[in-house]
Design a protein around this motif. Structure first.
Motif, short mmCIF file in Angstrom:
data_model
loop_
_atom_site.label_atom_id
_atom_site.label_comp_id
_atom_site.label_asym_id
_atom_site.label_seq_id
_atom_site.Cartn_x
_atom_site.Cartn_y
_atom_site.Cartn_z
N ILE A 98 0.85 -1.20 0.00
CA ILE A 98 0.00 0.00 0.00
C ILE A 98 0.88 1.25 0.00
O ILE A 98 2.05 1.19 0.35
CB ILE A 98 -0.98 0.04 1.20
CG1 ILE A 98 -0.22 0.06 2.52
CG2 ILE A 98 -1.94 -1.11 1.16
CD1 ILE A 98 -1.12 0.25 3.72
N ASP A 99 0.30 2.36 -0.37
CA ASP A 99 1.00 3.63 -0.43
C ASP A 99 1.37 4.11 0.97
O ASP A 99 0.68 3.81 1.94
CB ASP A 99 0.10 4.66 -1.13
CG ASP A 99 0.86 5.89 -1.57
OD1 ASP A 99 2.09 5.78 -1.77
OD2 ASP A 99 0.22 6.94 -1.71
N GLN A 101 1.21 7.09 2.30
CA GLN A 101 0.22 7.98 2.91
C GLN A 101 -0.89 7.17 3.59
O GLN A 101 -1.35 7.52 4.67
CB GLN A 101 -0.40 8.95 1.89
CG GLN A 101 0.52 10.04 1.47
CD GLN A 101 1.27 9.70 0.20
OE1 GLN A 101 1.10 8.63 -0.36
NE2 GLN A 101 2.09 10.61 -0.25
N HIS A 102 -1.30 6.09 2.94
CA HIS A 102 -2.31 5.22 3.54
C HIS A 102 -1.78 4.56 4.80
O HIS A 102 -2.50 4.39 5.79
CB HIS A 102 -2.78 4.16 2.55
CG HIS A 102 -3.46 4.75 1.36
ND1 HIS A 102 -2.90 4.73 0.11
CD2 HIS A 102 -4.63 5.40 1.23
CE1 HIS A 102 -3.71 5.33 -0.74
NE2 HIS A 102 -4.77 5.76 -0.08
N ILE A 105 -2.02 7.00 7.67
CA ILE A 105 -3.39 7.11 8.18
C ILE A 105 -3.76 5.88 8.99
O ILE A 105 -4.36 5.98 10.07
CB ILE A 105 -4.38 7.34 7.02
CG1 ILE A 105 -4.13 8.72 6.41
CG2 ILE A 105 -5.82 7.22 7.49
CD1 ILE A 105 -4.89 9.01 5.16
N ILE A 106 -3.37 4.71 8.53
CA ILE A 106 -3.65 3.48 9.27
C ILE A 106 -2.93 3.50 10.62
O ILE A 106 -3.49 3.11 11.65
CB ILE A 106 -3.25 2.24 8.44
CG1 ILE A 106 -4.20 2.10 7.25
CG2 ILE A 106 -3.25 0.98 9.29
CD1 ILE A 106 -3.77 1.07 6.24
#
Length: 137
Positions: A98-99, A101-102, A105-106
């Motif tokens: 996953i990226d 930035q994600h 957030i996670i």
């Protein structure tokens, strides 16, 4: 409002002593001018502002962290995220899937859930200790 209204005495919002407001302050002066009262008034107003704008600092924190994790023009894919939660997951593998930035957030959601879980455990512990004190030995 006439000139007579500005010079009327009023009670301090902190110590409740009557004072004559400064004419330059007009209706804005809420405390008697004592530094302790002014500090307490300032503290109360800051607390009120923080309660009304609870998400302000969380938003700034999250946006700065996402901006710092934003890849540049030709970044190496091995850019590492400094994770404060030690989940045991291989972050390099997760970051490839996953990226980044994600992932930030996670991680942020994980921190929030962890804090809420700790608060729930503390309150549960308080309830358990109160109940155990009532039981016969």
């Amino acid at each position: 409002m006439g000139k007579g209204d500005m010079c009327r005495k009023r009670p301090c919002r902190i110590c409740r002593q009557w004072f004559m407001p400064n004419p330059k302050q007009k209706d804005r002066q809420m405390t008697c001018g004592d530094p302790k009262c002014q500090r307490e008034w300032h503290r109360k107003k800051c607390e009120e502002w923080n309660r009304k704008n609870a998400d302000y600092f969380k938003t700034i924190y999250l946006s700065k962290k996402i901006l710092a994790a934003t890849p540049t023009a030709d970044p190496p894919r091995s850019m590492q995220l400094n994770c404060r939660l030690k989940s045991g997951l291989p972050l390099s593998y997760v970051q490839d899937v996953i990226d980044i930035q994600h992932l930030v957030i996670i991680e942020y959601f994980g921190q929030l859930l962890f804090r809420r879980f700790q608060e729930a455990l503390k309150t549960q512990l308080i309830v358990i200790t109160k109940e155990s004190r009532r039981l016969p030995p």
